[in-house]
Design a protein around this motif. Structure first.
Motif, PDB file in Angstrom:
ATOM      1  N   GLU A   1       0.830  -1.208   0.000  1.00 42.33           N
ATOM      2  CA  GLU A   1       0.000   0.000   0.000  1.00 42.33           C
ATOM      3  C   GLU A   1       0.866   1.260   0.000  1.00 42.33           C
ATOM      4  OE1 GLU A   1      -2.008  -3.500   1.423  1.00 42.33           O
ATOM      5  OE2 GLU A   1      -0.292  -2.476   2.302  1.00 42.33           O
ATOM      6  N   ASN A   2       1.893   1.265   0.828  1.00 41.56           N
ATOM      7  CA  ASN A   2       2.789   2.425   0.890  1.00 41.56           C
ATOM      8  C   ASN A   2       3.533   2.631  -0.429  1.00 41.56           C
ATOM      9  OD1 ASN A   2       1.992   2.751   3.526  1.00 41.56           O
ATOM     10  ND2 ASN A   2       3.853   1.896   4.414  1.00 41.56           N
ATOM     11  N   LEU A   3       3.976   1.536  -1.029  1.00 39.31           N
ATOM     12  CA  LEU A   3       4.691   1.641  -2.293  1.00 39.31           C
ATOM     13  C   LEU A   3       3.777   2.130  -3.416  1.00 39.31           C
ATOM     14  CD1 LEU A   3       6.800  -1.616  -1.977  1.00 39.31           C
ATOM     15  CD2 LEU A   3       7.718   0.713  -2.068  1.00 39.31           C
ATOM     16  N   ALA A   4       2.506   1.728  -3.376  1.00 39.94           N
ATOM     17  CA  ALA A   4       1.557   2.212  -4.377  1.00 39.94           C
ATOM     18  C   ALA A   4       1.365   3.718  -4.263  1.00 39.94           C
ATOM     19  CB  ALA A   4       0.217   1.492  -4.223  1.00 39.94           C
ATOM     20  N   ILE A   5       1.365   4.235  -3.037  1.00 32.72           N
ATOM     21  CA  ILE A   5       1.231   5.677  -2.822  1.00 32.72           C
ATOM     22  C   ILE A   5       2.473   6.414  -3.317  1.00 32.72           C
ATOM     23  CG2 ILE A   5       1.086   7.467  -1.051  1.00 32.72           C
ATOM     24  CD1 ILE A   5      -0.640   5.527   0.590  1.00 32.72           C
ATOM     25  N   VAL A   6       3.651   5.843  -3.066  1.00 31.87           N
ATOM     26  CA  VAL A   6       4.904   6.494  -3.451  1.00 31.87           C
ATOM     27  C   VAL A   6       5.102   6.475  -4.971  1.00 31.87           C
ATOM     28  CG1 VAL A   6       7.422   6.312  -3.328  1.00 31.87           C
ATOM     29  CG2 VAL A   6       6.056   6.084  -1.252  1.00 31.87           C
ATOM     30  N   PHE A   7       4.825   5.326  -5.614  1.00 30.89           N
ATOM     31  CA  PHE A   7       5.127   5.181  -7.035  1.00 30.89           C
ATOM     32  C   PHE A   7       3.954   5.487  -7.950  1.00 30.89           C
ATOM     33  CE2 PHE A   7       8.846   3.098  -5.374  1.00 30.89           C
ATOM     34  CZ  PHE A   7       9.816   3.338  -6.342  1.00 30.89           C
ATOM     35  N   GLY A   8       2.748   5.583  -7.409  1.00 32.32           N
ATOM     36  CA  GLY A   8       1.596   5.909  -8.248  1.00 32.32           C
ATOM     37  C   GLY A   8       1.793   7.184  -9.055  1.00 32.32           C
ATOM     38  N   PRO A   9       2.206   8.295  -8.413  1.00 33.34           N
ATOM     39  CA  PRO A   9       2.396   9.541  -9.169  1.00 33.34           C
ATOM     40  C   PRO A   9       3.539   9.479 -10.184  1.00 33.34           C
ATOM     41  CG  PRO A   9       2.112   9.986  -6.817  1.00 33.34           C
ATOM     42  CD  PRO A   9       2.318   8.499  -6.955  1.00 33.34           C
ATOM     43  N   THR A  10       4.470   8.543 -10.003  1.00 34.73           N
ATOM     44  CA  THR A  10       5.582   8.391 -10.939  1.00 34.73           C
ATOM     45  C   THR A  10       5.176   7.604 -12.172  1.00 34.73           C
ATOM     46  OG1 THR A  10       7.250   8.521  -9.198  1.00 34.73           O
ATOM     47  CG2 THR A  10       7.897   7.407 -11.215  1.00 34.73           C
ATOM     48  N   LEU A  11       4.394   6.545 -11.970  1.00 37.53           N
ATOM     49  CA  LEU A  11       3.995   5.682 -13.079  1.00 37.53           C
ATOM     50  C   LEU A  11       2.780   6.213 -13.822  1.00 37.53           C
ATOM     51  CD1 LEU A  11       4.512   2.162 -11.436  1.00 37.53           C
ATOM     52  CD2 LEU A  11       6.152   3.603 -12.644  1.00 37.53           C
ATOM     53  N   PHE A  12       1.899   6.919 -13.102  1.00 40.35           N
ATOM     54  CA  PHE A  12       0.711   7.548 -13.695  1.00 40.35           C
ATOM     55  C   PHE A  12       0.811   9.055 -13.426  1.00 40.35           C
ATOM     56  CE2 PHE A  12      -0.519   3.323 -12.280  1.00 40.35           C
ATOM     57  CZ  PHE A  12      -1.266   2.806 -13.332  1.00 40.35           C
ATOM     58  N   ARG A  13       1.000   9.840 -14.442  1.00 40.96           N
ATOM     59  CA  ARG A  13       1.143  11.289 -14.251  1.00 40.96           C
ATOM     60  C   ARG A  13      -0.185  11.981 -14.504  1.00 40.96           C
ATOM     61  NH1 ARG A  13       6.794  11.908 -17.582  1.00 40.96           N
ATOM     62  NH2 ARG A  13       8.028  10.464 -16.290  1.00 40.96           N
ATOM     63  N   ILE A  14      -0.764  12.503 -13.449  1.00 42.36           N
ATOM     64  CA  ILE A  14      -2.063  13.159 -13.530  1.00 42.36           C
ATOM     65  C   ILE A  14      -1.856  14.669 -13.631  1.00 42.36           C
ATOM     66  CG2 ILE A  14      -4.277  13.493 -12.398  1.00 42.36           C
ATOM     67  CD1 ILE A  14      -3.722  10.623 -13.314  1.00 42.36           C
TER      68      ILE A  14
END
Length: 263
Positions: free
Chosen positions: A183-196
């Motif tokens: 869950e923590n890694l999804a929060i950290v890397f979400g903005p890197t892999l998906f740019r909103i």
């Protein structure tokens, strides 16, 4: 783990492992940061991912898995700048002697953030927001959408994404020590892999993309079982049962983001 500790540990490794730490990285003397993934020479021995990524991930797997707050603590700006310069100029890079866990982790995120086109290109981000809204709670439909999304990735992006997922799952298997759960890694890397893009609804859209990344992490075995270049090499210890607990998208809340800040 600081630089001194890294040097001490590296001196006890086999000659092959020391060579991994000191290899000259980069297909040729040219800029590496900020260029499209398709521009990198693909090397099957490195799972079809840029050699610079493989170099940093190998270092972090060796020295960073037990590091508390991995990817959450910023590294040395001076070290990051110098390591980037060396990679861009095709010079020999010795991460053990010249870096540290936090600086290398920050450099890896910087490389991903500076890709001209994110792992999930803009058109796929749009598709994610329209396809997954309301579907994450319906597992069969969610899995269908995840497989479709994987099949839609450009080849170079797909290979790097598979490689990163394998690495992040391994990082989470040490979460009792490093505090970086899936869950923590999804929060950290979400903005890197998906740019909103910035907008009034950007936060809500990013939360959805983070939840989609979490689903990829939780269901990596089912999703990548038919992918020949996913290269999952997790041991039983690296892949414990608790990593596959299904969590609803609501699990990615502001409270979790605040908890990350207290690592």
């Amino acid at each position: 783990m600081g630089t001194g500790a890294s040097i001490s540990i590296c001196q006890t490794l086999s000659s092959i492992e020391v060579k991994h730490c000191t290899n000259k990285v980069g297909p040729e003397p040219q800029r590496i940061f900020g260029i499209p993934l398709d521009n990198f020479t693909q090397d099957a021995s490195h799972h079809h991912v840029p050699l610079v990524v493989n170099h940093m991930v190998e270092y972090l797997e060796e020295f960073g898995l037990n590091h508390k707050g991995l990817f959450r603590i910023s590294g040395s700006a001076t070290k990051i700048k110098e390591l980037r310069r060396k990679y861009d100029q095709g010079e020999e890079v010795n991460l053990v002697n010249e870096g540290d866990v936090d600086s290398v982790a920050s450099l890896l995120k910087l490389f991903l953030n500076e890709l001209p086109v994110a792992i999930f290109p803009d058109n796929l981000c749009t598709d994610v927001l329209t396809s997954f809204e309301g579907e994450l709670s319906h597992m069969a439909e969610c899995m269908r959408c995840l497989r479709w999304l994987l099949s839609s990735l450009p080849k170079a992006h797909s290979s790097l994404f598979h490689y990163l997922i394998r690495f992040l799952v391994k990082v989470a298997s040490y979460s009792d020590v490093n505090h970086m759960t899936l869950e923590n890694l999804a929060i950290v890397f979400g903005p890197t892999l998906f740019r909103i893009p910035c907008s009034p609804s950007a936060c809500e859209k990013q939360t959805l993309c983070n939840a989609v990344l979490l689903q990829f992490l939780q269901h990596h075995k089912e999703l990548f079982v038919e992918c020949p270049d996913s290269h999952f090499a997790l041991t039983k210890e690296d892949d414990p049962q608790h990593l596959h607990t299904i969590l609803p998208p609501q699990a990615l809340t502001q409270q979790q983001a605040e908890e990350l800040d207290h690592l």
